[in-house]
Design an enzyme around this catalytic site. Sequence first.
Site, PDB file in Angstrom:
ATOM      1  N   HIS A   1     -62.048 -10.624 -50.839  1.00  0.00           N
ATOM      2  CA  HIS A   1     -62.125 -10.177 -49.445  1.00  0.00           C
ATOM      3  C   HIS A   1     -63.515  -9.661 -49.087  1.00  0.00           C
ATOM      4  O   HIS A   1     -63.776  -9.342 -47.923  1.00  0.00           O
ATOM      5  CB  HIS A   1     -61.084  -9.089 -49.187  1.00  0.00           C
ATOM      6  CG  HIS A   1     -59.679  -9.609 -49.148  1.00  0.00           C
ATOM      7  ND1 HIS A   1     -58.575  -8.792 -49.049  1.00  0.00           N
ATOM      8  CD2 HIS A   1     -59.201 -10.874 -49.192  1.00  0.00           C
ATOM      9  CE1 HIS A   1     -57.472  -9.525 -49.041  1.00  0.00           C
ATOM     10  NE2 HIS A   1     -57.836 -10.792 -49.130  1.00  0.00           N
ATOM     11  N   THR A   2     -64.390  -9.605 -50.062  1.00  0.00           N
ATOM     12  CA  THR A   2     -65.763  -9.214 -49.787  1.00  0.00           C
ATOM     13  C   THR A   2     -66.436 -10.184 -48.817  1.00  0.00           C
ATOM     14  O   THR A   2     -67.415  -9.826 -48.152  1.00  0.00           O
ATOM     15  CB  THR A   2     -66.584  -9.103 -51.083  1.00  0.00           C
ATOM     16  OG1 THR A   2     -67.881  -8.599 -50.775  1.00  0.00           O
ATOM     17  CG2 THR A   2     -66.741 -10.453 -51.772  1.00  0.00           C
TER      18      THR A   2
ATOM     19  N   PRO B   1     -48.472 -14.055 -50.795  1.00  0.00           N
ATOM     20  CA  PRO B   1     -48.639 -12.599 -50.769  1.00  0.00           C
ATOM     21  C   PRO B   1     -49.024 -12.162 -49.358  1.00  0.00           C
ATOM     22  O   PRO B   1     -49.924 -12.724 -48.745  1.00  0.00           O
ATOM     23  CB  PRO B   1     -49.779 -12.370 -51.767  1.00  0.00           C
ATOM     24  CG  PRO B   1     -49.674 -13.518 -52.723  1.00  0.00           C
ATOM     25  CD  PRO B   1     -49.274 -14.687 -51.872  1.00  0.00           C
TER      26      PRO B   1
ATOM     27  N   ASN C   1     -50.797 -20.534 -42.880  1.00  0.00           N
ATOM     28  CA  ASN C   1     -51.769 -21.587 -43.155  1.00  0.00           C
ATOM     29  C   ASN C   1     -52.375 -22.215 -41.900  1.00  0.00           C
ATOM     30  O   ASN C   1     -53.255 -23.077 -42.002  1.00  0.00           O
ATOM     31  CB  ASN C   1     -51.125 -22.689 -44.001  1.00  0.00           C
ATOM     32  CG  ASN C   1     -50.855 -22.239 -45.421  1.00  0.00           C
ATOM     33  OD1 ASN C   1     -51.588 -21.412 -45.968  1.00  0.00           O
ATOM     34  ND2 ASN C   1     -49.792 -22.760 -46.030  1.00  0.00           N
TER      35      ASN C   1
ATOM     36  N   VAL D   1     -48.336 -21.713 -53.934  1.00  0.00           N
ATOM     37  CA  VAL D   1     -47.134 -22.454 -53.525  1.00  0.00           C
ATOM     38  C   VAL D   1     -47.108 -23.768 -54.302  1.00  0.00           C
ATOM     39  O   VAL D   1     -47.990 -24.609 -54.144  1.00  0.00           O
ATOM     40  CB  VAL D   1     -47.134 -22.739 -52.010  1.00  0.00           C
ATOM     41  CG1 VAL D   1     -45.861 -23.480 -51.611  1.00  0.00           C
ATOM     42  CG2 VAL D   1     -47.258 -21.451 -51.213  1.00  0.00           C
TER      43      VAL D   1
ATOM     44  N   HIS E   1     -54.184 -20.237 -51.360  1.00  0.00           N
ATOM     45  CA  HIS E   1     -52.947 -20.607 -50.663  1.00  0.00           C
ATOM     46  C   HIS E   1     -52.286 -21.820 -51.303  1.00  0.00           C
ATOM     47  O   HIS E   1     -51.057 -21.922 -51.331  1.00  0.00           O
ATOM     48  CB  HIS E   1     -53.245 -20.878 -49.185  1.00  0.00           C
ATOM     49  CG  HIS E   1     -53.404 -19.635 -48.374  1.00  0.00           C
ATOM     50  ND1 HIS E   1     -52.965 -19.520 -47.072  1.00  0.00           N
ATOM     51  CD2 HIS E   1     -53.949 -18.427 -48.677  1.00  0.00           C
ATOM     52  CE1 HIS E   1     -53.236 -18.306 -46.613  1.00  0.00           C
ATOM     53  NE2 HIS E   1     -53.844 -17.629 -47.573  1.00  0.00           N
TER      54      HIS E   1
ATOM     55  N   ARG F   1     -60.033 -19.230 -49.816  1.00  0.00           N
ATOM     56  CA  ARG F   1     -58.699 -18.902 -49.307  1.00  0.00           C
ATOM     57  C   ARG F   1     -57.776 -20.115 -49.390  1.00  0.00           C
ATOM     58  O   ARG F   1     -56.599 -20.005 -49.768  1.00  0.00           O
ATOM     59  CB  ARG F   1     -58.814 -18.429 -47.860  1.00  0.00           C
ATOM     60  CG  ARG F   1     -57.476 -18.069 -47.200  1.00  0.00           C
ATOM     61  CD  ARG F   1     -57.707 -17.551 -45.795  1.00  0.00           C
ATOM     62  NE  ARG F   1     -56.450 -17.183 -45.155  1.00  0.00           N
ATOM     63  CZ  ARG F   1     -56.024 -17.695 -44.008  1.00  0.00           C
ATOM     64  NH1 ARG F   1     -56.758 -18.597 -43.365  1.00  0.00           N
ATOM     65  NH2 ARG F   1     -54.880 -17.297 -43.482  1.00  0.00           N
TER      66      ARG F   1
ATOM     67  N   SER G   1     -71.240  -6.190 -45.486  1.00  0.00           N
ATOM     68  CA  SER G   1     -71.554  -7.006 -46.663  1.00  0.00           C
ATOM     69  C   SER G   1     -70.770  -8.313 -46.671  1.00  0.00           C
ATOM     70  O   SER G   1     -70.576  -8.915 -47.716  1.00  0.00           O
ATOM     71  CB  SER G   1     -71.253  -6.215 -47.948  1.00  0.00           C
ATOM     72  OG  SER G   1     -71.654  -6.912 -49.092  1.00  0.00           O
TER      73      SER G   1
END
Length: 332
Positions: free
Chosen positions: A200-201, A170, A104, A81, A77, A73, A254
Amino acid sequence: MALIKNILVLVVLLSVVGVSFAKPPHRHRNPHMKGGLDLDYYRFKCPQAEAIVRRVTFQYVSRRPSLAAALLRMYFHDCFVRGCDASLLLKSPNKDAERDAVPNLTVRGYEVVDAAKSALERKCPGVVSCADVLALVARDAVLVIKGPWWPVPLGRRDGRISKLSEVNLPSPFADVNALKQDFFAKGLNTKDLVVLSGAHTIGISSCGLINRRIHNFTGKGDFDPSMNPSYVRQLKKRCKPTTPTTIVEMDPGSVKKFDSHYFNIVAQKKGLFKSDSTLLDDLETKLYIQKQVVTRGASFAKDFSESMLKLGFVEILTGTQGEIRKKCAFVN
């Protein structure tokens, strides 16, 4: 996203715990990449660079596997930017840098990047950029939890500017058209959007970000009709309006495994965020989701690797642009 001594130590350690960082045999098929980056950029300048980053990353993530999602992540991020220039890592005494922006404030894992950078500075001072360290840490963190490998061409330079006002990531509340525009602006396409959403898993969130969606979607005590009602009932048991900091998994059942199960969840209308559910509103993203469900994720690892490779080229600084920071949190 090495001298023999360090490689042997790492290989022995990883073989004990069953994690392999071996690179695919085709890695050097095309060593010179676009945009001024090169898979062998540090071959002569700092031959141990990648091994050092792997060792440090393994030390941290093997003890705290949830750091894999956090570091991935962080990389997203940063790249969205000002590009992949490690500007997210910069601190400001006025609290007006990228890392001070609301999205953030929950970014974590800075200590892993700092530790890897410090180890590199001891071995090869002033050579390896923080931007390259972050790219490698993100890749290697995913490898620790047995996720996919992807090539990380190197040679990025570090940015010297980091502004809170420029943070426009986003949004988890965005619809698919807004998300596509965000990705298009960075040179990424619709497939990259749905593929990278697959990260996102291994993601988690706080209930505060979904409370309105499940408790009071239109101000009438209702929930988002695009969500599976049974899933909403499960979420309501965990996420009370008075407990916004409670953690909820983005891929229930999961979350500790990097796999294609996320797409099954979305297909069942159990996407945690609007940005997940809305992937069913676009033909291309919906077809991709359905394909992964039917084939049990047959192409997901390959697709994810390709999209991560593309992400690593977003608005990079090379050559004489930017600098090589001594410490990732501060400009030289």
